[in-house]
Design a protein around this motif. Structure first.
Motif, PDB file in Angstrom:
ATOM      1  N   ALA A 178       0.804  -1.222   0.000  1.00 33.27           N
ATOM      2  CA  ALA A 178       0.000   0.000   0.000  1.00 33.27           C
ATOM      3  C   ALA A 178       0.825   1.253   0.000  1.00 33.27           C
ATOM      4  CB  ALA A 178      -0.932  -0.018   1.221  1.00 33.27           C
ATOM      5  N   ALA A 223       1.056   3.054  -3.205  1.00 32.71           N
ATOM      6  CA  ALA A 223      -0.180   3.178  -3.962  1.00 32.71           C
ATOM      7  C   ALA A 223      -0.457   4.593  -4.382  1.00 32.71           C
ATOM      8  CB  ALA A 223      -1.350   2.658  -3.123  1.00 32.71           C
ATOM      9  N   GLY A 224      -1.203   4.707  -5.495  1.00 32.68           N
ATOM     10  CA  GLY A 224      -1.652   6.005  -5.968  1.00 32.68           C
ATOM     11  C   GLY A 224      -3.094   6.209  -5.631  1.00 32.68           C
ATOM     12  N   GLY A 225      -3.574   7.453  -5.794  1.00 31.15           N
ATOM     13  CA  GLY A 225      -4.956   7.774  -5.477  1.00 31.15           C
ATOM     14  C   GLY A 225      -5.906   7.301  -6.535  1.00 31.15           C
ATOM     15  N   ASP A 241      -0.032   1.691 -10.154  1.00 38.57           N
ATOM     16  CA  ASP A 241       0.033   1.365  -8.724  1.00 38.57           C
ATOM     17  C   ASP A 241      -1.358   1.090  -8.182  1.00 38.57           C
ATOM     18  OD1 ASP A 241       2.752   1.706  -8.688  1.00 38.57           O
ATOM     19  OD2 ASP A 241       2.641   3.816  -8.059  1.00 38.57           O
ATOM     20  N   THR A 284      -3.746   0.350  -4.512  1.00 36.57           N
ATOM     21  CA  THR A 284      -3.845   0.424  -3.063  1.00 36.57           C
ATOM     22  C   THR A 284      -4.357  -0.919  -2.567  1.00 36.57           C
ATOM     23  OG1 THR A 284      -4.375   2.767  -3.220  1.00 36.57           O
ATOM     24  CG2 THR A 284      -4.868   1.670  -1.149  1.00 36.57           C
ATOM     25  N   ARG A 344      -8.308  12.988  -4.804  1.00 41.33           N
ATOM     26  CA  ARG A 344      -7.301  11.938  -4.645  1.00 41.33           C
ATOM     27  C   ARG A 344      -7.870  10.534  -4.785  1.00 41.33           C
ATOM     28  NH1 ARG A 344      -6.577  15.420  -0.298  1.00 41.33           N
ATOM     29  NH2 ARG A 344      -7.270  13.924   1.276  1.00 41.33           N
ATOM     30  N   GLN A 345      -9.190  10.373  -4.608  1.00 41.43           N
ATOM     31  CA  GLN A 345      -9.765   9.030  -4.618  1.00 41.43           C
ATOM     32  C   GLN A 345     -11.226   9.090  -5.013  1.00 41.43           C
ATOM     33  OE1 GLN A 345      -8.720   8.946  -0.377  1.00 41.43           O
ATOM     34  NE2 GLN A 345     -10.774   8.152   0.056  1.00 41.43           N
ATOM     35  N   ASP A 392      -8.373   9.375   4.509  1.00 37.97           N
ATOM     36  CA  ASP A 392      -7.646   9.309   3.256  1.00 37.97           C
ATOM     37  C   ASP A 392      -7.342   7.840   2.951  1.00 37.97           C
ATOM     38  OD1 ASP A 392      -4.898   9.066   1.804  1.00 37.97           O
ATOM     39  OD2 ASP A 392      -5.535  11.114   1.365  1.00 37.97           O
ATOM     40  N   GLU A 393      -7.759   7.395   1.770  1.00 43.99           N
ATOM     41  CA  GLU A 393      -7.646   5.981   1.405  1.00 43.99           C
ATOM     42  C   GLU A 393      -6.209   5.470   1.455  1.00 43.99           C
ATOM     43  OE1 GLU A 393      -7.418   4.424  -2.932  1.00 43.99           O
ATOM     44  OE2 GLU A 393      -9.536   4.586  -2.431  1.00 43.99           O
ATOM     45  N   ARG A 394      -5.277   6.247   0.908  1.00 41.22           N
ATOM     46  CA  ARG A 394      -3.889   5.794   0.842  1.00 41.22           C
ATOM     47  C   ARG A 394      -3.262   5.731   2.232  1.00 41.22           C
ATOM     48  NH1 ARG A 394      -2.125  10.425  -3.096  1.00 41.22           N
ATOM     49  NH2 ARG A 394      -3.563  11.442  -1.652  1.00 41.22           N
ATOM     50  N   GLU A 395      -3.544   6.736   3.042  1.00 44.90           N
ATOM     51  CA  GLU A 395      -2.961   6.752   4.383  1.00 44.90           C
ATOM     52  C   GLU A 395      -3.563   5.660   5.263  1.00 44.90           C
ATOM     53  OE1 GLU A 395      -2.044  11.545   4.302  1.00 44.90           O
ATOM     54  OE2 GLU A 395      -3.567  10.751   5.650  1.00 44.90           O
TER      55      GLU A 395
END
Length: 396
Positions: free
Chosen positions: A187, A190-192, A199, A201, A355-356, A382-385
């Motif tokens: 992860a 990963a990109g948004g 990439d 997530t 971002r998502q 935030d999805e990535r975090e």
């Protein structure tokens, strides 16, 4: 197992497309326009789902799925509306159960067509089975077992009537697992959702299930904080983690006026948290906190009280998350909001949407006894975090 968030998003789009086809089939059968209100995948334990569905009386149809997708799907509606449905069907009043069964058979067939087309494989349905169920018994077999499941849920809104439908699908592991398992880098790379590129997530499923349980724990902490602050008995009615299109969140909050507080989460897990009361509940809980009757139900005094309440509730949520995730999370000062519900969360969704496309939404309903106050909590990380934090959690 590592869940590929983008692949889960694709499955969610399939469910939404299937719900649209089911709505079209139901519209033709009943002569009533139906729209898809929201589609999302819940990640929750059986205990939490049982609590979420407590008090409902449902009538509907269930079918087993075989072939390209395995599991079970259910079409259900409020038992109190069965006469209304039968009155819309030719000969429905005399056919009773068989009319409901045929409605479910046609609607669920439409729902599954989109999945079959995407998979390039036929999905066979077992013969439809009529059901009358209390509470979570309406859910597909297996939904209440284990520590956590993906349960797809679509709500169909019948315009101008009370005849609304819900579709629930619980896919078995196997073909569904192959669809959502991440096969790429972890992860942290990963990109948004809108960022493009290759990439992905990916989220460890076990950690995602753990975070779902944290949603409930945070809700309980927030309720305890309300009780200590107001002296009123407070309880959490529902708390679960859902994966939904961000664009659907304002629709869920609705068009009714709400008052409450919005916070920006900061640190290694950022995002937003909104605590929203309908106007009557907001005025009631603020009045219970104030030493004297406010000049206005939602004037300056009530605003200050609700901001103070929002602070202690938010701390109750994020302190537990930070401890378990082993990270630091802080929050901004409260921003008071008093507007149409959808308008209060639309700016938050717009910022995250840069971002998502999807988000893990933590929703909770917290009830305060005596004054019948209820609030809904929408946490939008935030999805990535979140993926990175869960990745770190799984490695401990």
């Amino acid at each position: 197992m590592r869940v590929d968030v983008r692949a889960l998003g694709a499955c969610n789009r399939l469910a939404e497309r299937g719900a649209e086809q089911a709505a079209g089939a139901l519209s033709e059968l009943t002569g009533t326009d139906l729209t898809v209100e929201v589609t999302g995948a819940s990640v929750a334990s059986g205990e939490d789902l049982a609590e979420a569905f407590a008090g409902r009386e449902s009538i509907g149809v269930t079918v087993g799925l075989r072939g390209g997708l395995e599991g079970e799907a259910v079409l259900a509606f409020d038992a109190a509306n069965v006469d209304g449905l039968l009155s819309l069907l030719p000969g429905g009043q005399s056919m009773g159960h068989s009319a409901v069964t045929e409605v479910g058979n046609i609607a669920l067939g439409g729902f599954l067509d989109g999945w079959a087309n995407y998979l390039g494989k036929a999905i066979d349905m077992t013969p439809p089975r009529y059901l009358e169920a209390d509470g979570a018994a309406v859910l597909p077999d297996g939904a209440l077992a284990g520590d956590g499941v993906f349960l797809f849920e679509s709500r169909l809104d019948a315009i101008g009537t009370d005849l609304d439908f819900s579709i629930y699908m619980l896919p078995d592991s196997g073909p569904f697992r192959d669809l959502i398992v991440g096969r790429t880098a972890p992860a942290a790379a990963a990109g948004g959702g809108n960022g493009g590129g290759t990439d992905r997530t990916v989220v460890p499923y076990e950690s995602l299930s753990t975070f779902a349980s944290l949603a409930k724990r945070g809700s309980a902490n927030a309720a305890d904080n309300i009780g200590m602050m107001t002296g009123l008995d407070t309880s959490v009615e529902v708390s679960r983690l859902r994966f939904v299109p961000l664009a659907d969140v304002p629709m869920e909050v609705g068009r009714e006026p709400h008052a409450g507080t919005v916070f920006e989460l900061q640190g290694e897990l950022s995002g937003y948290l909104a605590i929203l009361f309908n106007e009557a509940s907001a005025a009631s809980v603020a009045g219970a906190m104030l030493p004297m009757e406010p000049d206005e139900p939602l004037g300056d005094m009530a605003e200050n009280a609700l901001c103070e309440l929002g602070n202690v509730m938010t701390s109750g949520f994020i302190d537990g998350w930070a401890n378990v995730l082993g990270t630091s999370i802080s929050h901004s000062p409260p921003e008071f909001v008093h507007d149409i519900g959808a308008a209060t969360v639309s700016p938050l969704v717009a910022k995250l949407s840069e971002r998502q496309d999807y988000g893990f939404v933590i929703d909770a309903a917290i009830e305060t006894e005596g004054i019948q106050a209820r609030c809904d909590v929408y946490a939008l990380p935030d999805e990535r975090e979140l993926a990175m934090a869960l990745e770190n959690l799984s490695s401990k």
